[in-house]
Write an enzyme that holds these catalytic residues in place. Structure first.
Site, PDB file in Angstrom:
ATOM      1  N   THR A  36     -13.584  -5.392   5.696  1.00 14.83           N
ATOM      2  CA  THR A  36     -13.231  -5.433   7.125  1.00 14.83           C
ATOM      3  C   THR A  36     -13.454  -4.091   7.815  1.00 14.83           C
ATOM      4  OG1 THR A  36     -10.927  -5.010   6.514  1.00 14.83           O
ATOM      5  CG2 THR A  36     -11.568  -7.299   6.902  1.00 14.83           C
ATOM      6  N   LYS A  84     -10.873  -5.600  -6.579  1.00 18.56           N
ATOM      7  CA  LYS A  84     -12.309  -5.777  -6.296  1.00 18.56           C
ATOM      8  C   LYS A  84     -13.194  -5.400  -7.484  1.00 18.56           C
ATOM      9  CE  LYS A  84     -11.595  -4.978  -1.345  1.00 18.56           C
ATOM     10  NZ  LYS A  84     -10.119  -4.741  -1.422  1.00 18.56           N
ATOM     11  N   ASP A 123     -18.567  -4.738 -11.939  1.00 18.41           N
ATOM     12  CA  ASP A 123     -19.103  -4.043 -13.114  1.00 18.41           C
ATOM     13  C   ASP A 123     -20.011  -5.024 -13.843  1.00 18.41           C
ATOM     14  OD1 ASP A 123     -19.368  -2.260 -15.408  1.00 18.41           O
ATOM     15  OD2 ASP A 123     -17.491  -1.335 -14.760  1.00 18.41           O
ATOM     16  N   ARG A 165      -3.782  -7.998  12.738  1.00 13.46           N
ATOM     17  CA  ARG A 165      -3.058  -7.085  13.605  1.00 13.46           C
ATOM     18  C   ARG A 165      -2.396  -7.868  14.740  1.00 13.46           C
ATOM     19  NH1 ARG A 165      -3.955  -4.315   9.930  1.00 13.46           N
ATOM     20  NH2 ARG A 165      -4.776  -2.189   9.812  1.00 13.46           N
ATOM     21  N   ASP A 209       0.849  -1.199   0.000  1.00 14.14           N
ATOM     22  CA  ASP A 209       0.000   0.000   0.000  1.00 14.14           C
ATOM     23  C   ASP A 209       0.881   1.244   0.000  1.00 14.14           C
ATOM     24  OD1 ASP A 209      -2.286  -1.568  -0.013  1.00 14.14           O
ATOM     25  OD2 ASP A 209      -2.377  -1.657   2.164  1.00 14.14           O
ATOM     26  N   GLY A 221      -0.232  -5.549   6.238  1.00 18.32           N
ATOM     27  CA  GLY A 221       0.242  -4.314   5.628  1.00 18.32           C
ATOM     28  C   GLY A 221       0.933  -3.422   6.631  1.00 18.32           C
ATOM     29  N   ARG A 222       0.161  -2.482   7.161  1.00 19.50           N
ATOM     30  CA  ARG A 222       0.741  -1.466   8.033  1.00 19.50           C
ATOM     31  C   ARG A 222       1.371  -2.045   9.297  1.00 19.50           C
ATOM     32  NH1 ARG A 222      -4.643   2.111   7.516  1.00 19.50           N
ATOM     33  NH2 ARG A 222      -5.414  -0.011   7.142  1.00 19.50           N
TER      34      ARG A 222
END
Length: 247
Positions: free
Chosen positions: A141, A63, A66, A191, A12, A220-221
């Site tokens: 989430t 994601k 359409d 986390r 990200d 990620g973070r």
């Protein structure tokens, strides 16, 4: 699957330089690299090709949602890029999900045939030799209130439409696993104990998610924004390894 094979690193970041720096730094800990909307919008298919060429599995998390034909053609292009995982939003309905799953498979098969015809080997060998998997996204989430009946309905919808996996929060695993067993379960919102939740609402520790039935954890973070990213990554790998050994 080893701990590394079960871990996906969310890239990200805003540009190619930052993304490739993370790939190089953490490839030994994370077997999957996730390219999301921000990075894909900034750098496009070329970056995906570069990450695949560097020997990594790619999770393209855009994601798709359409009309069926548009999703099918976009998924076909993703398959041609060599991605392993691609997200489709289950809100798009059965026809859209089926079209996306079909396009992904056909795009990957076309790329393998083209590589073989050019004499570049088996075509698709390496980290993305396995068939690509369309993932049905159930509920984000960031949504704090996800009714179990909605989760079950969307999980079953994805399975019936030909998706090979699901994306769901760890607390949702019992509901979706019961409704659609046998699908790959990819879980974001991971986390470590004590880490900030940020904009995630339904979270779990790596060990708890594995114990609940997660197949792939998206991190990620918790690593990239940690004071010591390398130590954070090592701790997560150790936690997942220990949980796998205990199960």
């Amino acid at each position: 699957m080893t701990a590394r094979e079960r871990l996906a690193l969310a890239l990200d970041v805003p540009d190619r330089a930052a993304a490739m720096a993370l790939v190089e730094r953490f490839a030994s800990d994370f077997g999957v690299m996730k390219v999301g909307l921000e990075l894909f919008t900034a750098e496009g298919p070329a970056l995906v090709r570069d990450i695949v060429a560097a020997g990594n599995r790619v999770f393209l998390d855009i994601k798709l949602h359409d009309i069926p034909n548009t999703v099918e053609q976009a998924a076909r292009r993703a398959g041609e890029l060599g991605v392993w995982l691609l997200t489709l939003h289950t809100q798009g309905g059965p026809d859209m999900l089926a079209a996306g799953a079909r396009g992904l498979r056909e795009g990957a098969a076309s790329a393998r045939r083209g590589a073989a015809a050019e004499g570049s080997g088996a075509g698709g060998a390496g980290p993305n030799a396995d068939a690509p998997i369309a993932l049905g996204v159930t509920v984000l989430t960031s949504d704090a209130d996800a009714p179990p009946e909605v989760l079950k309905e969307r999980a079953l919808l994805a399975q019936r439409a030909g998706c090979g996996g699901l994306v769901c929060a760890a607390p949702d695993l019992p509901a979706v696993s019961a409704a659609a067993p046998g699908l790959l379960r990819v879980v974001p919102g991971i986390r470590p104990a004590g880490a900030a939740q940020a904009d995630q609402r339904r979270v779990a520790t790596p060990a708890a998610a594995i114990a609940a039935g997660a197949d792939v954890l998206v991190i990620g973070r918790a690593v990239t924004a940690a004071p010591d990213p390398d130590a954070a990554a090592a701790a997560i790998v150790a936690e997942v390894t220990a949980e796998l050994g205990a199960s």
